[in-house]
Write a protein that holds these residues in place. Structure first.
Motif, PDB file in Angstrom:
ATOM      1  N   GLY A  11       0.792  -1.224   0.000  1.00 20.05           N
ATOM      2  CA  GLY A  11       0.000   0.000   0.000  1.00 20.05           C
ATOM      3  C   GLY A  11       0.823   1.272   0.000  1.00 20.05           C
ATOM      4  N   GLY A  12       2.087   1.178  -0.363  1.00 22.89           N
ATOM      5  CA  GLY A  12       2.926   2.369  -0.331  1.00 22.89           C
ATOM      6  C   GLY A  12       2.928   2.997   1.052  1.00 22.89           C
ATOM      7  N   ASN A  13       2.871   4.322   1.098  1.00 20.43           N
ATOM      8  CA  ASN A  13       2.923   4.988   2.407  1.00 20.43           C
ATOM      9  C   ASN A  13       1.568   4.994   3.109  1.00 20.43           C
ATOM     10  OD1 ASN A  13       1.648   6.872   0.844  1.00 20.43           O
ATOM     11  ND2 ASN A  13       2.913   8.601   1.477  1.00 20.43           N
ATOM     12  N   GLY A  14       0.580   4.319   2.530  1.00 18.17           N
ATOM     13  CA  GLY A  14      -0.712   4.202   3.180  1.00 18.17           C
ATOM     14  C   GLY A  14      -0.692   3.120   4.250  1.00 18.17           C
ATOM     15  N   ALA A  15      -1.866   2.831   4.783  1.00 18.45           N
ATOM     16  CA  ALA A  15      -1.980   1.834   5.842  1.00 18.45           C
ATOM     17  C   ALA A  15      -1.441   0.496   5.359  1.00 18.45           C
ATOM     18  CB  ALA A  15      -3.431   1.679   6.275  1.00 18.45           C
ATOM     19  N   GLY A  16      -0.972  -0.302   6.293  1.00 17.12           N
ATOM     20  CA  GLY A  16      -0.418  -1.604   5.924  1.00 17.12           C
ATOM     21  C   GLY A  16       1.078  -1.571   6.073  1.00 17.12           C
ATOM     22  N   ALA A  17       1.597  -2.529   6.803  1.00 20.25           N
ATOM     23  CA  ALA A  17       3.025  -2.549   7.096  1.00 20.25           C
ATOM     24  C   ALA A  17       3.817  -3.091   5.918  1.00 20.25           C
ATOM     25  CB  ALA A  17       3.286  -3.407   8.331  1.00 20.25           C
ATOM     26  N   GLN A  18       5.037  -2.645   5.792  1.00 24.18           N
ATOM     27  CA  GLN A  18       5.927  -3.218   4.795  1.00 24.18           C
ATOM     28  C   GLN A  18       6.475  -4.542   5.319  1.00 24.18           C
ATOM     29  OE1 GLN A  18       8.722  -0.053   4.360  1.00 24.18           O
ATOM     30  NE2 GLN A  18       9.947  -0.611   6.130  1.00 24.18           N
ATOM     31  N   LEU A  19       6.785  -5.419   4.390  1.00 24.50           N
ATOM     32  CA  LEU A  19       7.337  -6.727   4.734  1.00 24.50           C
ATOM     33  C   LEU A  19       8.792  -6.792   4.300  1.00 24.50           C
ATOM     34  CD1 LEU A  19       4.423  -8.974   3.401  1.00 24.50           C
ATOM     35  CD2 LEU A  19       4.838  -8.314   5.779  1.00 24.50           C
ATOM     36  N   LEU A  20       9.611  -7.312   5.178  1.00 22.95           N
ATOM     37  CA  LEU A  20      11.010  -7.558   4.802  1.00 22.95           C
ATOM     38  C   LEU A  20      11.042  -8.796   3.914  1.00 22.95           C
ATOM     39  CD1 LEU A  20      14.049  -6.940   5.174  1.00 22.95           C
ATOM     40  CD2 LEU A  20      13.991  -8.432   7.186  1.00 22.95           C
ATOM     41  N   ILE A  21      11.508  -8.651   2.673  1.00 20.52           N
ATOM     42  CA  ILE A  21      11.466  -9.791   1.754  1.00 20.52           C
ATOM     43  C   ILE A  21      12.852 -10.310   1.384  1.00 20.52           C
ATOM     44  CG2 ILE A  21       9.184  -9.292   0.816  1.00 20.52           C
ATOM     45  CD1 ILE A  21      10.557  -7.995  -1.589  1.00 20.52           C
ATOM     46  N   ALA A  22      13.871  -9.492   1.530  1.00 22.66           N
ATOM     47  CA  ALA A  22      15.220  -9.977   1.222  1.00 22.66           C
ATOM     48  C   ALA A  22      16.250  -9.184   2.007  1.00 22.66           C
ATOM     49  CB  ALA A  22      15.508  -9.860  -0.274  1.00 22.66           C
ATOM     50  N   ILE A  23      17.340  -9.876   2.339  1.00 22.47           N
ATOM     51  CA  ILE A  23      18.440  -9.275   3.090  1.00 22.47           C
ATOM     52  C   ILE A  23      19.688  -9.423   2.227  1.00 22.47           C
ATOM     53  CG2 ILE A  23      19.801  -9.411   5.211  1.00 22.47           C
ATOM     54  CD1 ILE A  23      17.258 -10.807   6.463  1.00 22.47           C
ATOM     55  N   LEU A  24      20.165  -8.292   1.724  1.00 16.60           N
ATOM     56  CA  LEU A  24      21.285  -8.330   0.777  1.00 16.60           C
ATOM     57  C   LEU A  24      22.625  -8.056   1.446  1.00 16.60           C
ATOM     58  CD1 LEU A  24      19.688  -6.472  -2.273  1.00 16.60           C
ATOM     59  CD2 LEU A  24      19.535  -8.873  -1.629  1.00 16.60           C
ATOM     60  N   GLY A  25      22.580  -7.585   2.664  1.00 18.91           N
ATOM     61  CA  GLY A  25      23.829  -7.282   3.368  1.00 18.91           C
ATOM     62  C   GLY A  25      24.102  -5.791   3.391  1.00 18.91           C
ATOM     63  N   ALA A  26      24.575  -5.294   4.512  1.00 16.08           N
ATOM     64  CA  ALA A  26      24.788  -3.860   4.705  1.00 16.08           C
ATOM     65  C   ALA A  26      25.652  -3.264   3.606  1.00 16.08           C
ATOM     66  CB  ALA A  26      25.429  -3.616   6.069  1.00 16.08           C
ATOM     67  N   GLY A  27      25.173  -2.151   3.043  1.00  7.50           N
ATOM     68  CA  GLY A  27      25.947  -1.419   2.055  1.00  7.50           C
ATOM     69  C   GLY A  27      25.809  -1.900   0.628  1.00  7.50           C
ATOM     70  N   THR A  28      25.130  -3.033   0.406  1.00  9.88           N
ATOM     71  CA  THR A  28      24.998  -3.581  -0.940  1.00  9.88           C
ATOM     72  C   THR A  28      24.176  -2.650  -1.821  1.00  9.88           C
ATOM     73  OG1 THR A  28      25.069  -5.823  -0.056  1.00  9.88           O
ATOM     74  CG2 THR A  28      24.204  -5.565  -2.285  1.00  9.88           C
ATOM     75  N   ALA A  29      24.683  -2.342  -3.003  1.00  8.21           N
ATOM     76  CA  ALA A  29      23.939  -1.496  -3.938  1.00  8.21           C
ATOM     77  C   ALA A  29      22.764  -2.279  -4.517  1.00  8.21           C
ATOM     78  CB  ALA A  29      24.858  -1.020  -5.063  1.00  8.21           C
ATOM     79  N   PHE A  30      21.669  -1.597  -4.736  1.00  7.82           N
ATOM     80  CA  PHE A  30      20.484  -2.211  -5.332  1.00  7.82           C
ATOM     81  C   PHE A  30      19.654  -1.106  -5.960  1.00  7.82           C
ATOM     82  CE2 PHE A  30      16.162  -4.089  -5.189  1.00  7.82           C
ATOM     83  CZ  PHE A  30      16.426  -5.288  -5.835  1.00  7.82           C
ATOM     84  N   ALA A  31      19.106  -1.362  -7.153  1.00  4.63           N
ATOM     85  CA  ALA A  31      18.384  -0.316  -7.881  1.00  4.63           C
ATOM     86  C   ALA A  31      17.116  -0.880  -8.502  1.00  4.63           C
ATOM     87  CB  ALA A  31      19.285   0.275  -8.970  1.00  4.63           C
ATOM     88  N   ALA A  32      16.233   0.003  -8.911  1.00  2.00           N
ATOM     89  CA  ALA A  32      14.983  -0.411  -9.549  1.00  2.00           C
ATOM     90  C   ALA A  32      15.254  -1.305 -10.759  1.00  2.00           C
ATOM     91  CB  ALA A  32      14.176   0.827  -9.967  1.00  2.00           C
ATOM     92  N   ASP A  33      16.325  -1.034 -11.477  1.00  2.00           N
ATOM     93  CA  ASP A  33      16.673  -1.823 -12.665  1.00  2.00           C
ATOM     94  C   ASP A  33      16.993  -3.271 -12.331  1.00  2.00           C
ATOM     95  OD1 ASP A  33      16.356   0.369 -14.199  1.00  2.00           O
ATOM     96  OD2 ASP A  33      18.495   0.724 -14.558  1.00  2.00           O
ATOM     97  N   ASP A  34      17.275  -3.549 -11.070  1.00  2.00           N
ATOM     98  CA  ASP A  34      17.614  -4.919 -10.675  1.00  2.00           C
ATOM     99  C   ASP A  34      16.373  -5.780 -10.454  1.00  2.00           C
ATOM    100  OD1 ASP A  34      20.364  -4.355 -10.682  1.00  2.00           O
ATOM    101  OD2 ASP A  34      20.224  -3.499  -8.667  1.00  2.00           O
ATOM    102  N   ILE A  35      15.205  -5.145 -10.562  1.00  2.00           N
ATOM    103  CA  ILE A  35      13.936  -5.846 -10.343  1.00  2.00           C
ATOM    104  C   ILE A  35      13.248  -6.089 -11.677  1.00  2.00           C
ATOM    105  CG2 ILE A  35      11.587  -5.601  -9.401  1.00  2.00           C
ATOM    106  CD1 ILE A  35      12.805  -4.052  -7.067  1.00  2.00           C
ATOM    107  N   PHE A  36      12.707  -7.300 -11.854  1.00  2.00           N
ATOM    108  CA  PHE A  36      11.906  -7.611 -13.038  1.00  2.00           C
ATOM    109  C   PHE A  36      10.626  -8.291 -12.578  1.00  2.00           C
ATOM    110  CE2 PHE A  36      10.553 -10.098 -16.704  1.00  2.00           C
ATOM    111  CZ  PHE A  36      10.660  -9.161 -17.720  1.00  2.00           C
ATOM    112  N   LEU A  37       9.521  -7.906 -13.187  1.00  2.00           N
ATOM    113  CA  LEU A  37       8.218  -8.478 -12.822  1.00  2.00           C
ATOM    114  C   LEU A  37       7.830  -9.529 -13.842  1.00  2.00           C
ATOM    115  CD1 LEU A  37       6.435  -5.123 -11.911  1.00  2.00           C
ATOM    116  CD2 LEU A  37       7.501  -6.764 -10.340  1.00  2.00           C
ATOM    117  N   TYR A  38       7.663 -10.748 -13.361  1.00  2.00           N
ATOM    118  CA  TYR A  38       7.331 -11.867 -14.235  1.00  2.00           C
ATOM    119  C   TYR A  38       5.833 -11.916 -14.522  1.00  2.00           C
ATOM    120  CZ  TYR A  38       6.265 -16.631 -15.665  1.00  2.00           C
ATOM    121  OH  TYR A  38       5.787 -17.719 -16.324  1.00  2.00           O
ATOM    122  N   GLU A  39       5.503 -12.076 -15.790  1.00  2.00           N
ATOM    123  CA  GLU A  39       4.108 -12.205 -16.211  1.00  2.00           C
ATOM    124  C   GLU A  39       4.020 -13.376 -17.180  1.00  2.00           C
ATOM    125  OE1 GLU A  39       2.649  -8.730 -18.184  1.00  2.00           O
ATOM    126  OE2 GLU A  39       0.684  -9.605 -18.579  1.00  2.00           O
TER     127      GLU A  39
END
Ligand SMILES: [Ca+2]
Ligand SMILES: [Ca+2]
Length: 127
Positions: free
Chosen positions: A81-109
């Motif tokens: 729900g973005g910044n609306g009601a509903g808590a965020q879920l921790l889904i992955a732990i990449l390790g402190a300082g690890t770079a990560f960007a929107a481009d690293d995500i792909f949505l499967y259809e």
């Protein structure tokens, strides 16, 4: 969870579940991909993640934020729900300082299965 060294795809097939974050020890931004089942994560279509759905920091900043990444801790969150009601879920732990960007995500259809087959031939780790 450790990839095979290069160009790995970490594929999340089901809906996010609280308390079940995967630890990925060697994620490399720009090489590895985290792939999420679009429907399970509430997206109407697959493909590249819209930049507006990605937020760096510790929590969602606006209503369309879905993936939130805290580079300091290396924690990746999903917030349906973005910044609306509903808590965020921790889904992955990449390790402190690890770079990560929107481009690293792909949505499967499934309708775009040609791309999925290409990905399946690469190193794929099912989560
Ligand atoms: Ca946004
Ligand atoms: Ca929220």
């Amino acid at each position: 969870m450790t990839g095979n060294g290069s160009f790995d795809t970490f594929f999340y097939r089901g809906a996010p579940i609280g308390g079940e974050a995967d630890t990925i020890t060697d994620f490399t931004s720009g090489e590895d991909t985290m792939e999420f089942d679009a429907a399970s994560f509430g997206f109407t279509s697959g493909g590249e993640l819209d930049l507006s759905a990605f937020q760096l920091g510790i929590s969602a900043d606006d209503a369309d934020d879905r993936f939130i990444y805290d580079q300091a801790s290396g924690d990746l969150f999903f917030d349906a729900g973005g910044n609306g009601a509903g808590a965020q879920l921790l889904i992955a732990i990449l390790g402190a300082g690890t770079a990560f960007a929107a481009d690293d995500i792909f949505l499967y259809e499934p309708a775009k299965a040609a791309g999925a087959e290409a990905l399946a031939s690469a190193d794929m780790i099912l989560l």
